[in-house]
Design an enzyme around this catalytic site. Structure first.
Site: not given
Ligand SMILES: [Mg+2]
Length: 244
Positions: A23-25, A192
């Site tokens: 995941d990024l954000d 997250d």
């Protein structure tokens, strides 16, 4: 690495995977400071180019417009760029400015949205992990890895806006596995969000690590998880646990 929801002693050995999915954000960088700054810059641009719209909607008002679009058009939920662009078109129209300004206004927002500040452990952790594992990004957001400066570390990026389906749907995780030419159980996804990342990845047959950067983060969300997962606080801990 600590176990989530199930005692460590009963966790099956999930390591080593053959590749990592990220995941990024809020996993590699905090997203809300970036969005708030992008909304301030957008509002500043509107003050010059569409003053009636800027007067009618402050930065918080622009966020409300965007959230209202998200509520009214849930079918666009996978495409954050479209929702932002449409909310700008609507705001410009309501204020009596030229709705065509939605395009250049969106460009201002989108440029600023790429100017993220990585968590302190992120670049070094990714570099360590990328030396051993192919990395793929799986994001519901609209960040551009090339513009963020991380494209050299990732083999592929699968975004909900381009793919047309977002997490937690298994299909976006399977698309990432196809890019890697691997089967789901050979890939470890890190993110997250307990529901989107951890539950989504587990249900799609991947292994999962919950990136829990803050005490209390995600505590309010307790999805029913089909299989055990691990928890790390940052990428240094993950790279250490994977022996990188
Ligand atoms: Mg996230």
């Amino acid at each position: 690495m600590t176990a989530g929801s199930i005692p460590e002693s009963v966790l099956p050995a999930i390591l080593p995977p053959l590749a990592l999915s990220f995941d990024l954000d809020d996993t590699l960088w905090p997203i809300w400071p970036t969005i708030e700054r992008a909304e301030r810059l957008l509002h500043g641009w509107l003050q010059t180019h569409a003053p009636a719209t800027a007067a009618r909607f402050d930065a918080a008002g622009l966020r409300l417009l965007r959230n209202d679009i998200a509520r009214r058009f849930p079918e666009w939920g996978h495409d954050l760029s479209r929702m932002r662009r449409e909310s700008l078109r609507e705001g410009l129209t309501i204020a009596g400015d030229d709705p065509a300004l939605a395009e250049p206004a969106f460009d201002v927002f989108f440029d600023a949205r790429q100017q993220v500040e990585l968590y302190a452990d992120a670049r070094d952790g990714l570099e360590r992990l990328a030396r051993r594992f192919p990395l793929v990004a799986v994001t519901n957001g609209n960040s551009d890895l090339a513009r963020v400066g991380l494209d050299g570390l990732f083999r592929h990026s699968v975004s909900a806006s381009k793919f047309g389906i977002g997490k937690p749907d298994a299909r976006i995780f399977h698309a990432a596995c196809r890019h890697l030419d691997l089967r789901p159980h050979e890939v470890l996804h890190i993110g997250d969000d307990l529901a989107l990342d951890v539950a989504g990845a587990l249900d799609a047959g991947l292994e999962a690590v919950w990136m829990r950067r803050h005490e209390g983060a995600g505590d309010e969300v307790a999805p029913v998880l089909s299989r055990p997962y691990h928890t790390v606080a940052n990428l240094t801990e993950l790279a250490d646990a994977l022996g990188c």
